[in-house]
Structures are given as structure tokens and as C-alpha cells.
Design an enzyme around this catalytic site. Sequence first.
Site, PDB file in Angstrom:
ATOM      1  N   SER A   5      -3.299  -0.342   8.985  1.00  0.00           N
ATOM      2  CA  SER A   5      -2.473   0.666   8.328  1.00  0.00           C
ATOM      3  C   SER A   5      -2.029   1.749   9.313  1.00  0.00           C
ATOM      4  O   SER A   5      -1.362   1.442  10.300  1.00  0.00           O
ATOM      5  CB  SER A   5      -3.218   1.248   7.124  1.00  0.00           C
ATOM      6  N   HIS A  10      -2.704  -5.814   2.246  1.00  0.00           N
ATOM      7  CA  HIS A  10      -2.811  -4.763   3.257  1.00  0.00           C
ATOM      8  C   HIS A  10      -4.151  -4.813   3.979  1.00  0.00           C
ATOM      9  O   HIS A  10      -4.228  -4.583   5.181  1.00  0.00           O
ATOM     10  CB  HIS A  10      -2.638  -3.401   2.566  1.00  0.00           C
ATOM     11  N   ASP A  19       1.590  -7.839   1.473  1.00  0.00           N
ATOM     12  CA  ASP A  19       1.455  -6.382   1.484  1.00  0.00           C
ATOM     13  C   ASP A  19       2.841  -5.765   1.484  1.00  0.00           C
ATOM     14  O   ASP A  19       3.690  -6.132   2.296  1.00  0.00           O
ATOM     15  CB  ASP A  19       0.692  -5.946   2.733  1.00  0.00           C
TER      16      ASP A  19
END
Length: 469
Positions: free
Chosen positions: A168, A446, A390
Site C-alpha cells: 500500500s 490489496h 484490489d
Amino acid sequence: MSLLLLCLLLLGCLPSRGAPPADEIRYMPGLTPQTSFRHYSGYLNVSDSEHLFYWFVEAQEDSRSSPVVLWLNGGPGCSSLNGLLTGNGPFLVQPDGETLEYNPYSWNKISNVLYLESPAGVGFSYSDDMNYRTNDTAVAEYNYKALKEFFHLFPEFQENDFYITGESYAGIYVPTLAVRVSEDSSINLKGIAVGNGIFNYNMNDNSVLYFSYYHGFVDSHLWSLLQTYCCKGGKCSFKNVQSLMCLLTASEVRSAADYAGVNPYNIYQQCSDESPGLIRDDGDHITLFHPGFYSSSLDSHFRKKLSILSGSKKPVKMSAPCVNSTALTRFLNKQDVRAVLRVPSGAPEWKPCCEQVFIEYRREIRSVHKQFKKLLEKEYRILVYSGDIDMVCNFLGNEWFVDSLNLTLSVNHHAWFYTEDGQQQVGGFVKEFPNLAFLTVKGAGHMVPTDKPNPAFVMFNRYINNEPF
């Protein structure tokens, strides 16, 4: 000096300073049986007032010759203990919030892993003055100082191969830190690996509209309007454009994806229920922990909504949208767990993400193109991997970023495989360049190690051992 001491010094027989015994975790609540490997927790003091919490798990076998891997979660403002206890760590918290179970796909099967809560204000990390205003440059420097302190406390790992990894917003954290570490020859940096990272804001923001259309969130009519207003000569731009119609149409497409109630971190998973009595506003959560969708207007919206919610008598839940963090939060705030981890009584309650850090964080870097180029010039090995379902930091934007580096393709795009239940399965797709691979993980969102632990471990193993994917 005695004759015996002199002889020991000359022969190099005196024991070297090793891991801090006071930081060793000898008993972990909720875990049966206890670990066969050593693990440690405590604080790395990066300034007179900044104290970053760490949890270091040694490799399950041959730890002294295994690489050291740093893991960073993103946000900015989210704790790396999310990764340890729900993703790639040696044991995972269970739904009861009381017990842990061993992870058969733990990354410490082949490496020593350092989980660092950064910056101060995240998780158990804190600052004496409670000033949590920071930025990309400061975080890179503090993380570097934390590493220096770590290797001071654990000198036996100083010469081991070292890798920096994360997911991320670690798309910013990892390469900026790696450039800083690359200037220090005392740290044996070998490479970096980032999953579903934010590498370039414009590419991520533009690509998510394509992702939304090709996953059925908008219809062909709206998509046709978007092409009409935002694309010329085969090139499309949905941000920083002069056309009002383009901006309005792009906003409508984003709204269809953002606020339809879809789990943005894994579009094929349901949104998890949270504990009763917690106020949730998914629009706010997406604004708060959607690094790719961050904008000043959304931040203003969040601040206003937070002000309204703060007047409620119920607690406000600040966590990623659709992610149930109740069990993890309950476990890490148990008094016996805090005591074992040596968290001081004055340290804040643990939360998966810190809203104050997020709000006060200044994003200085909009693209890490320059950092990647520097690392590639020094021939560090880089892995960019993406769960392909994601929407937050989607695979398409990540691939665009890799392609923008203009590297020479050395291995064409092809499927990669792993074994599960005795059967060979497609893990995803990969293409390789000199010292860089771009890889997708099929069916992962994710948080790749959480969604697809087996293929994630196979991917990590091949990367660490420099084997073909």
C-alpha cells in the site's frame, strides 16, 4: 589487562554483543505450543522523543544465515502488526481475539522479519510530545535511524542480506527508505518488494477508472461519455484537465465505484461486519485510507464528517473499509499481551490505523520514479506485485508505473504457477526486466499474503532466493 583477557582479545574469542535479552518474548498469550524460534519486541528510539515499536521474528531455521526482511504497512498511519498478525507473520490472530494459530505460509520460514510500526503515533509507537505531524522525507529518515538502532541491538545480523518490503503506502515508504539505506555500506541491502503500492498518484487515479469499467461498475454509455470528454488521440487523462465535462464524468465514474458498497480492497469479498456499537461511514473510511484517491476536497469532506461523528456517544471506528479489525484490536489491547510486548502503560490504545497521523501527514512525493531509477542503477533487485482484484492500488496502475521506467523486457509476460493440494495452479502472471519483476497474484486483493497466503509465500520464496518465477 590480564594475560587471559589479552589472549581472548587476540584470538577473537570474546563473545560478541547479541540480541537484547530484555526484549525477548518467552511466552506469548493465546499461542499453543510456544514458538521454537526466538522473537523480540520493544522500542527503537530514533530521537530523544520518538519511539518506534518493533516486533522481530527470527527465521524458523538457520536464522544466522537467513536474510533480514523489513515489513512496513501503509496508510500512511497503519500498523505493520496488521501484516504480522493477519498476513505473513508466524502466527495469526483468530476471530475470538484471544488465540493465535500458526501460519503454515509464514515468511519467517525462510527469513528473519522485522515488523516496524512507523511513523510515531502508529500502533504502539509514540512521541513524548505527542506531535505526530510528519512527511515522506522525515519518515524515511526516521525509519533509517530505526534500522541503525536495530542493527546496533542485533549486531549478529549486521552482515546478513537485507530486504525492504511492504504494501500500500509502502509504495512510497519502501523506495524512499531504500535510497537512504543504499548510501550506507554497513547495511547489506539487496532489494525491495512492494505489494499493491501507490507509486504514482496520477497513474493510480487514471487506471482505477479503467479497472472500474472492466469490472462492471459503470455501464458502456457512461464509459463512452468518458472517452468522448477525456480522451484525444488514443490518450486519456481523468485528472488535472481543463474540461469541466471530463471532470464531471470522471467524478461520476469514481462515485459509482467508491460508494456502491463494494469492498475496495477485494472486490469479490463481502464487507465484514464489525462489533456492535461502532459507527462506520464507508465513504469516510475510503477517504481516510484510500491513498490512491486522496485529494484535498475529500480530506475537507472527511474533516467535516468527523466533526459531526465526534459528537456521538458511540465510538467512531477508524479502520479500512470492509476490513474487520475487531479481533486484532481486542488481542493487542489485552493487558497480558501489552505486558509481554513491554508496551508502557502510558502508550496509547492500539488501533489498526491512526487517524491523527493520516490527517497531519504531508505527502511530498507524488511519484517514486526517481527513486526506482536510482535503485535500478545500483542493481538492487525489485519485485512489484499486485493482487489483481484490489481497487485501491490496482494492478493496472502498478503495471503502468513499471512500464514508465522504460526498461528492456527480458522475460515476456507469462503465467506463473504454484502447487496446492498436490495440484499445479496458476498463481498469476509475470513479466521481467533486468533486476525488476512485475507480478500479479490471481484472486488476491490489496493484502496479498492475507488473501492468498500459499502463492504469496511461493512468490516471496522465489524472490528471496533469486529463482525464476
